[in-house]
Structures are given as C-alpha cells and as structure tokens.
Design an enzyme around this catalytic site. Structure first.
Site, PDB file in Angstrom:
ATOM      1  N   TRP A 102       0.809  -1.222   0.000  1.00 52.95           N
ATOM      2  CA  TRP A 102       0.000   0.000   0.000  1.00 52.95           C
ATOM      3  C   TRP A 102       0.841   1.271   0.000  1.00 52.95           C
ATOM      4  O   TRP A 102       0.503   2.249  -0.665  1.00 52.95           O
ATOM      5  CB  TRP A 102      -0.992   0.004   1.168  1.00 52.95           C
ATOM      6  CG  TRP A 102      -2.141  -0.916   0.918  1.00 52.95           C
ATOM      7  CD1 TRP A 102      -2.491  -2.027   1.650  1.00 52.95           C
ATOM      8  CD2 TRP A 102      -3.106  -0.848  -0.153  1.00 52.95           C
ATOM      9  NE1 TRP A 102      -3.593  -2.639   1.098  1.00 52.95           N
ATOM     10  CE2 TRP A 102      -3.984  -1.940   0.000  1.00 52.95           C
ATOM     11  CE3 TRP A 102      -3.298   0.021  -1.222  1.00 52.95           C
ATOM     12  CZ2 TRP A 102      -5.045  -2.175  -0.886  1.00 52.95           C
ATOM     13  CZ3 TRP A 102      -4.357  -0.211  -2.101  1.00 52.95           C
ATOM     14  CH2 TRP A 102      -5.209  -1.299  -1.926  1.00 52.95           C
ATOM     15  N   ASP A 173      -0.996   6.774   6.170  1.00 54.09           N
ATOM     16  CA  ASP A 173      -2.127   5.964   5.715  1.00 54.09           C
ATOM     17  C   ASP A 173      -2.493   5.027   6.869  1.00 54.09           C
ATOM     18  O   ASP A 173      -1.892   3.966   7.041  1.00 54.09           O
ATOM     19  CB  ASP A 173      -1.740   5.173   4.465  1.00 54.09           C
ATOM     20  CG  ASP A 173      -2.852   4.234   4.011  1.00 54.09           C
ATOM     21  OD1 ASP A 173      -3.900   4.162   4.688  1.00 54.09           O
ATOM     22  OD2 ASP A 173      -2.663   3.550   2.971  1.00 54.09           O
ATOM     23  N   LYS A 197     -12.099  -1.120   7.360  1.00 53.09           N
ATOM     24  CA  LYS A 197     -11.268  -1.995   8.200  1.00 53.09           C
ATOM     25  C   LYS A 197     -11.733  -1.920   9.653  1.00 53.09           C
ATOM     26  O   LYS A 197     -12.284  -2.860  10.169  1.00 53.09           O
ATOM     27  CB  LYS A 197      -9.786  -1.618   8.089  1.00 53.09           C
ATOM     28  CG  LYS A 197      -9.297  -1.267   6.689  1.00 53.09           C
ATOM     29  CD  LYS A 197      -9.189  -2.484   5.773  1.00 53.09           C
ATOM     30  CE  LYS A 197      -9.076  -2.167   4.291  1.00 53.09           C
ATOM     31  NZ  LYS A 197      -7.854  -1.602   3.823  1.00 53.09           N
TER      32      LYS A 197
HETATM   33  C1  LIG Z   1      -7.388  -1.173   2.402  1.00 51.06           C
HETATM   34  C2  LIG Z   1      -6.247  -0.277   2.333  1.00 51.06           C
HETATM   35  C3  LIG Z   1      -6.109   0.667   1.296  1.00 51.06           C
HETATM   36  C4  LIG Z   1      -7.093   0.777   0.156  1.00 51.06           C
HETATM   37  O1  LIG Z   1      -8.281   1.331   0.575  1.00 51.06           O
HETATM   38  P1  LIG Z   1      -9.435   1.718  -0.456  1.00 51.06           P
HETATM   39  O2  LIG Z   1     -10.479   2.309   0.430  1.00 51.06           O
HETATM   40  O3  LIG Z   1      -9.867   0.446  -1.133  1.00 51.06           O
HETATM   41  O4  LIG Z   1      -8.878   2.705  -1.427  1.00 51.06           O
HETATM   42  C5  LIG Z   1      -5.014   1.501   1.336  1.00 51.06           C
HETATM   43  N1  LIG Z   1      -4.117   1.443   2.330  1.00 51.06           N
HETATM   44  C6  LIG Z   1      -4.213   0.542   3.330  1.00 51.06           C
HETATM   45  C7  LIG Z   1      -3.177   0.513   4.397  1.00 51.06           C
HETATM   46  C8  LIG Z   1      -5.280  -0.345   3.363  1.00 51.06           C
HETATM   47  O5  LIG Z   1      -5.374  -1.238   4.350  1.00 51.06           O
END
Ligand SMILES: *Cc1c(COP(=O)(O)O)cnc(C)c1O
Length: 363
Positions: A102, A173, A197
């Site tokens: 990611w 993030d 999540k």
């Molecule tokens: C799930 C996730 C993403 C992607 O999220 P979206 O809402 O599908 O764009 C990005 N970064 C991390 C760390 C994630 O766990």
C-alpha cells in the site's frame, strides 16, 4: 443462520451489537418513519449525527483542537491522489516511505503530481523482514512531506514507533490502524483511513488534518478532493456517504462503551499474541516478520507445505472461519483481526490451527 467469524481484510466484520442497532434503525431512523438512506444530509437529524460523530471521534482519539476531522468519499486510494494535490508545492519534492504494497501504491500515485522520492525501509536478515528504525530513514531535507503506512495490510508489517522528525509534515495511511491502538495525533500533520477496516462500511474516508495545512491546493484539484473546500463545508460539500457515516457513528459509540482506544488496544494485543504463539510454537506454521514489526491487525502466516494452503482455507470455512486466504500477491494465510473480531473468534481459530497441524504434520 450459521454464525461465522469473518477474517476478511476489508470490508471486514462489524460488531453484532452495531449490526443489530442498524437493523433496528433501518426503516425507522430517529423515529422519522424512514431509513437514513432516504433522509437529507441537510436535515436536523443528520446534522446532529454529524456533530455527535465528530465529537465522539475527537474524544476517542484525543484529537487536539487545532486539528479538523473531515468525512470524505473515495477510500484510501482517493487520498493517494488528494494528498499530493493538496500538500505539495509547485516543483517540489515529497518523500514516500516504501514498506509494502500500500505504501508503494501511494507513492506511484504521487508520482503523477510531483517529484516523488521513494525511500526503501524494509530489510531482511535470515529470511526475517523488519523495518529500519526512523533514524536510518534516508529523508530529504527539502521534501514537503513524508508519507508512510504504519500497517501494511497485505504483508502484515507494522511500524509502532511514533514519528520523530522535527519540522516535517508527517502524513500517514492509517486505513488498517486507526482506532486499533492509541496514537499521538500531534505527531502528524495529516492521517487518513478508509472505513472498511476498523471504522465501518466502505465509502467513507476519515481525514484528520492540522488546520494550518488547509489552505493551498493545486489549481486542478477536483473540488471533492480539496481539503479546504471540504473543511469550509464541514464535509457536506456534496452528498456524503450517509449510511457509511451513520455506521461509523455507531462504531464510535460501541468503542466508547467498551472503554475506548486504550481498552481495545489491550484486547487487540491479546488477540494477536494468541495467534503468533501458535505460529511460533512449531515449524508447521511460519511468520517471516520480525517481532517488533508484526501487525496486530493482519496476522500473516505460511504453512510448512504450501500445497496445504487451499485445504487450510477450505477446512477452516467448514468450521465457520471465513476468508483466511491472503491477497494473491502475498500468498499463504492472513487472519485480519480488526476491532470487531471477538476474542472467541481468535480462540476458535487457534483451536482449528492446532487440529489442522496435528492432522497434516506428517505431510
Ligand atoms: C485497504 C487499504 C487501502 C485501500 O483502501 P481503499 O479504500 O480500497 O482505497 C489503502 N491502504 C491501506 C493501508 C489499506 O489497508
């Protein structure tokens, strides 16, 4: 109906009490004789939800007053674009820490908009992966910000240290981190998380940003990705993700009732510890991440014999343990154990892992 424990990485399981409340409210929210899906975001009831959810989140995370909370659309990927558009200056450079899938995707998106330095921080000794400590990160003095990901959801690699960089904008993030453990918001300039999540249902993206950063965006920035516009409209610039927002407001209440972030962090530590103990107790299961970087949210492991992977996932599902196959880029097994996964689900998985090991250890 069979009760399953859902180990999906996202969208992930939600607490039963929250689902029951949502079910109850579904056709008659706030006694309006209507569901929240059918109610204007300008209505007094929705504005009340907006205010209360912000207050609850502020309280849970101890968010200082010089930070604003934005409830946006577009998921974490939307933020991959919004961040360089809003926070990088013309002709400037930005630093992206690369620790897994990611953080790499975030960097690739930023490359479209500015000079992006990709800084590798993942190392390996004797097959064990670990993240370099901060003082070894090769940060550029002139970069506008440093972006990193404290929990790599696919690889199960986490960074627990709080940032130490002076006079730097730190962007995080927190998609698979936010609400799972105590963090010191004042260490960051902006953190963001998609909701599916730990926060609720997909669609909603939460941004916590220092107010002083809410000024300049690149001219071509789409209005719905512009932090200043979102701030000026208090996240109601256009129709928000009303149902997802509502679900997260229930999650905030649920967390407060449990005892807040400190309490859920203790529970999360206990949960992940039980799984890593089983993994470490034999050669049948293996995890290749250094203990100090093991994720408490996504417990990733391999089986001694990878031909057993599919069998493991299938047999687990027959035991009501659902979605244990990892993302295809990583392979093996991943148990995503976000806040909503109860301890009972972990104990059931532990029991299954011990049974499976016994049954197939001779293979
Ligand atoms: C799930 C996730 C993403 C992607 O999220 P979206 O809402 O599908 O764009 C990005 N970064 C991390 C760390 C994630 O766990």
């Amino acid at each position: 109906m069979n009760y399953i424990y859902n180990f999906s990485a996202g969208p992930s399981m939600l607490p039963i009490s929250v689902m029951k409340k949502a079910h109850q409210d579904f056709r008659n929210w706030c006694n309006l004789g209507s569901s929240i899906l059918e109610i204007s975001h300008r209505s007094k009831e929705f504005l009340e939800l907006q205010k209360n959810s912000k207050n609850d989140l502020r309280e849970l995370l101890n968010i200082p007053n010089n930070y604003e909370i934005l409830f946006c659309h577009g998921g974490a990927r939307g933020q991959f674009s919004a961040i360089p558009m809003n926070l990088s200056e013309k002709n400037s450079q930005v630093d992206y820490i690369y620790s897994g899938y990611w953080s790499k995707k975030a960097a690739e998106e930023a490359q479209k908009y500015c000079k992006t330095n990709i800084i590798h921080v993942l190392q390996e000794i004797d097959n064990i992966k670990y993240v370099l400590p901060y003082h070894k990160w090769n940060i550029n003095l002139n970069s506008d910000y440093i972006h990193y990901c404290p929990n790599e959801t696919i690889e199960g690699i986490a960074i627990y240290e709080e940032p130490i960089f002076k006079n730097k904008n730190i962007i995080g993030d927190f998609s698979s981190t936010l609400l799972s453990r105590v963090i010191d918001i004042s260490k960051y300039s902006l953190i963001y998380a998609s909701a599916q999540k730990n926060i609720g249902a997909s669609g909603l993206t939460i941004i916590i940003v220092k107010k002083e950063l809410l000024k300049k965006s690149k001219k071509f920035t789409p209005s719905i990705l512009d932090y200043n516009i979102m701030y000026n409209y208090d996240s109601l610039f256009n129709t928000p993700t009303n149902f997802s927002w509502y679900l997260s407001s229930l999650i905030f209440k649920w967390l407060k009732k449990i005892g807040g972030i400190q309490k859920i962090e203790e529970i999360n530590q206990e949960k992940s510890k039980l799984l890593y103990q089983v993994i470490d107790s034999s050669n049948f299961y293996k995890n290749f991440v250094h203990k100090k970087n093991r994720s408490q949210m996504n417990v990733v492991f391999q089986l001694k014999n990878k031909f057993l992977d599919n069998l493991f996932v299938k047999e687990a599902q027959l035991n009501n343990l659902y979605a244990l196959k990892n993302h295809k880029i990583a392979g093996g097994i991943r148990a995503s154990i976000y806040n909503s996964m109860p301890l009972a689900g972990i104990k059931k998985l532990v029991k299954f892992m011990l049974y499976f090991k016994k049954k197939y250890s001779s293979l």
